[in-house]
Design an enzyme around this catalytic site. Structure first.
Site, PDB file in Angstrom:
ATOM      1  N   GLU A   1     -16.203  45.032  73.530  1.00  0.00           N
ATOM      2  CA  GLU A   1     -16.679  46.038  74.493  1.00  0.00           C
ATOM      3  C   GLU A   1     -15.602  46.409  75.515  1.00  0.00           C
ATOM      4  O   GLU A   1     -15.824  47.232  76.399  1.00  0.00           O
ATOM      5  CB  GLU A   1     -17.938  45.549  75.206  1.00  0.00           C
ATOM      6  CG  GLU A   1     -19.208  45.732  74.408  1.00  0.00           C
ATOM      7  CD  GLU A   1     -19.354  47.135  73.816  1.00  0.00           C
ATOM      8  OE1 GLU A   1     -19.246  48.112  74.575  1.00  0.00           O
ATOM      9  OE2 GLU A   1     -19.560  47.236  72.595  1.00  0.00           O
TER      10      GLU A   1
ATOM     11  N   PRO B   1     -10.447  54.078  76.358  1.00  0.00           N
ATOM     12  CA  PRO B   1     -10.895  55.474  76.249  1.00  0.00           C
ATOM     13  C   PRO B   1     -11.200  56.080  77.616  1.00  0.00           C
ATOM     14  O   PRO B   1     -11.355  57.289  77.734  1.00  0.00           O
ATOM     15  CB  PRO B   1     -12.155  55.385  75.385  1.00  0.00           C
ATOM     16  CG  PRO B   1     -12.570  53.958  75.393  1.00  0.00           C
ATOM     17  CD  PRO B   1     -11.358  53.143  75.682  1.00  0.00           C
TER      18      PRO B   1
ATOM     19  N   ARG C   1      10.854  56.913  70.366  1.00  0.00           N
ATOM     20  CA  ARG C   1      11.664  57.948  69.705  1.00  0.00           C
ATOM     21  C   ARG C   1      12.424  58.825  70.692  1.00  0.00           C
ATOM     22  O   ARG C   1      13.361  59.501  70.334  1.00  0.00           O
ATOM     23  CB  ARG C   1      10.821  58.787  68.729  1.00  0.00           C
ATOM     24  CG  ARG C   1       9.834  59.707  69.383  1.00  0.00           C
ATOM     25  CD  ARG C   1       8.924  60.340  68.353  1.00  0.00           C
ATOM     26  NE  ARG C   1       9.611  61.319  67.520  1.00  0.00           N
ATOM     27  CZ  ARG C   1       9.919  62.554  67.894  1.00  0.00           C
ATOM     28  NH1 ARG C   1       9.626  62.955  69.105  1.00  0.00           N
ATOM     29  NH2 ARG C   1      10.522  63.374  67.069  1.00  0.00           N
TER      30      ARG C   1
ATOM     31  N   ASP D   1      11.186  69.672  69.748  1.00  0.00           N
ATOM     32  CA  ASP D   1       9.855  69.258  69.291  1.00  0.00           C
ATOM     33  C   ASP D   1       8.765  69.996  70.050  1.00  0.00           C
ATOM     34  O   ASP D   1       8.965  70.378  71.202  1.00  0.00           O
ATOM     35  CB  ASP D   1       9.634  67.766  69.583  1.00  0.00           C
ATOM     36  CG  ASP D   1      10.166  66.878  68.480  1.00  0.00           C
ATOM     37  OD1 ASP D   1      10.356  67.374  67.364  1.00  0.00           O
ATOM     38  OD2 ASP D   1      10.386  65.684  68.755  1.00  0.00           O
TER      39      ASP D   1
HETATM   40  N1  SAM Z   1     -16.862  49.880  75.624  1.00  0.00           N
HETATM   41  C1  SAM Z   1     -15.646  50.577  75.839  1.00  0.00           C
HETATM   42  C2  SAM Z   1     -15.914  51.911  76.517  1.00  0.00           C
HETATM   43  O1  SAM Z   1     -16.952  52.497  76.234  1.00  0.00           O
HETATM   44  O2  SAM Z   1     -15.070  52.376  77.293  1.00  0.00           O
HETATM   45  C3  SAM Z   1     -14.922  50.822  74.511  1.00  0.00           C
HETATM   46  C4  SAM Z   1     -14.359  49.595  73.912  1.00  0.00           C
HETATM   47  S1  SAM Z   1     -13.503  49.903  72.412  1.00  0.00           S
HETATM   48  C5  SAM Z   1     -14.733  49.566  71.206  1.00  0.00           C
HETATM   49  C6  SAM Z   1     -12.440  48.524  72.269  1.00  0.00           C
HETATM   50  C7  SAM Z   1     -11.025  48.754  72.725  1.00  0.00           C
HETATM   51  O3  SAM Z   1     -10.411  49.736  71.924  1.00  0.00           O
HETATM   52  C8  SAM Z   1     -10.830  49.216  74.142  1.00  0.00           C
HETATM   53  O4  SAM Z   1     -10.879  48.152  75.056  1.00  0.00           O
HETATM   54  C9  SAM Z   1      -9.461  49.857  74.082  1.00  0.00           C
HETATM   55  O5  SAM Z   1      -8.416  48.914  74.240  1.00  0.00           O
HETATM   56  C10 SAM Z   1      -9.418  50.412  72.661  1.00  0.00           C
HETATM   57  N2  SAM Z   1      -9.696  51.854  72.589  1.00  0.00           N
HETATM   58  C11 SAM Z   1     -10.785  52.434  72.047  1.00  0.00           C
HETATM   59  N3  SAM Z   1     -10.721  53.763  72.106  1.00  0.00           N
HETATM   60  C12 SAM Z   1      -9.556  54.074  72.688  1.00  0.00           C
HETATM   61  C13 SAM Z   1      -8.904  55.293  73.041  1.00  0.00           C
HETATM   62  N4  SAM Z   1      -9.463  56.474  72.795  1.00  0.00           N
HETATM   63  N5  SAM Z   1      -7.689  55.223  73.630  1.00  0.00           N
HETATM   64  C14 SAM Z   1      -7.124  54.038  73.904  1.00  0.00           C
HETATM   65  N6  SAM Z   1      -7.688  52.841  73.588  1.00  0.00           N
HETATM   66  C15 SAM Z   1      -8.879  52.852  72.995  1.00  0.00           C
END
Ligand code: SAM
Length: 237
Positions: A114, A87, A152, A167
């Site tokens: 995490e 994220p 795609r 698109d």
């Molecule tokens: N503790 C992390 C933080 O606050 O940045 C979030 C960890 S999340 C619970 C677990 C995993 O989900 C991340 O390591 C990532 O690979 C994935 N993930 C969660 N949200 C995401 C998003 N918006 N985009 C891409 N990957 C995401």
């Protein structure tokens, strides 16, 4: 294109890889997709892949060793784009999909718990991508989103190549409204112009509708100052 996906939950990909366009792309050998469970690269007795965070705090952090070992087991990984789903990454969009479709080899790292030990981000990955400002349980769904939108775009994947070009976002605008048979459904009629057979007029109508829709819903996508005379006239109509 070759795609390697590092995940602790390879079974999550069954549906998406075994259906529709991603299935067809693999059958046509336009893309080769490998699932790698990085737990298999843990050298600990219990195949551990996570540990407590230094400094304390909630949750578990993915350890660097199994992830480095899994990536380094992939042939030619040095030449690949190694994409961490997080994220905290750059927000994925159509422009990034267009850029990634030019690559020969993508490696996706799906986090969990995490997230990742910081040294993975610092010393292994080439890109960090987010699919939006919200937090998922793991990187699997995010990988599916990015991979689907990249695959795609590869030549030969979609039946109708033209559909990619019109698109939403490909033209910089949202797509115009689409209609199919019947001509009248309940009492709602298809716009007359689409039945006229007049291709130039239909193109103009579609461009105008695209502008209208984009101005209503996503004005941030349009820079009025960069429009040419013709488009400026269209949005004034
Ligand atoms: N503790 C992390 C933080 O606050 O940045 C979030 C960890 S999340 C619970 C677990 C995993 O989900 C991340 O390591 C990532 O690979 C994935 N993930 C969660 N949200 C995401 C998003 N918006 N985009 C891409 N990957 C995401």
């Amino acid at each position: 294109m070759k795609i390697d996906i590092l995940t602790l939950f390879p079974e999550m990909f069954q549906g998406v890889l075994g259906s529709s366009i991603l299935k067809r792309a693999q059958e046509k050998e336009v893309v080769k997709i490998n699932l790698i469970n990085f737990r298999d690269f843990s050298t600990s007795k219990h195949k551990t892949v996570d540990d407590y965070p230094y400094g304390g705090g909630n949750g578990m952090v993915l350890k660097p060793e199994p992830i480095f070992a899994a990536v380094e087991s992939i042939t030619d990984h040095e030449k690949a784009r190694i994409i961490m789903l997080t994220p905290q990454g750059k927000t994925f969009n159509q422009r990034i999909a267009e850029e990634l479709k030019e690559e020969k080899h993508l490696i996706f790292l799906c986090g969990h718990y995490e997230g990742f030990d910081e040294r993975i981000r610092e010393h292994l990955v080439t890109d960090e991508l987010s699919i939006g400002d919200y937090v998922l349980t793991g990187g699997e769904l995010a990988t599916m989103v990015v991979m689907d939108s990249v695959v795609r775009l590869l030549p030969g994947v979609l039946g109708n190549e033209g559909s990619v070009e019109t698109d939403s976002f490909s033209t910089g605008l949202l797509e115009y409204p689409q209609y199919t048979r019947p001509e009248v459904f309940r009492e709602w009629k298809v716009p007359e112009i689409l039945l006229s057979g007049h291709h130039q007029k239909i193109e103009e109508w579609r461009r105008k509708e695209s502008f209208k829709r984009t101005l209503e819903r996503r004005p941030d996508l349009i820079d009025i100052n960069k429009l040419d005379e013709k488009d400026r006239a269209l949005i004034k109509e």
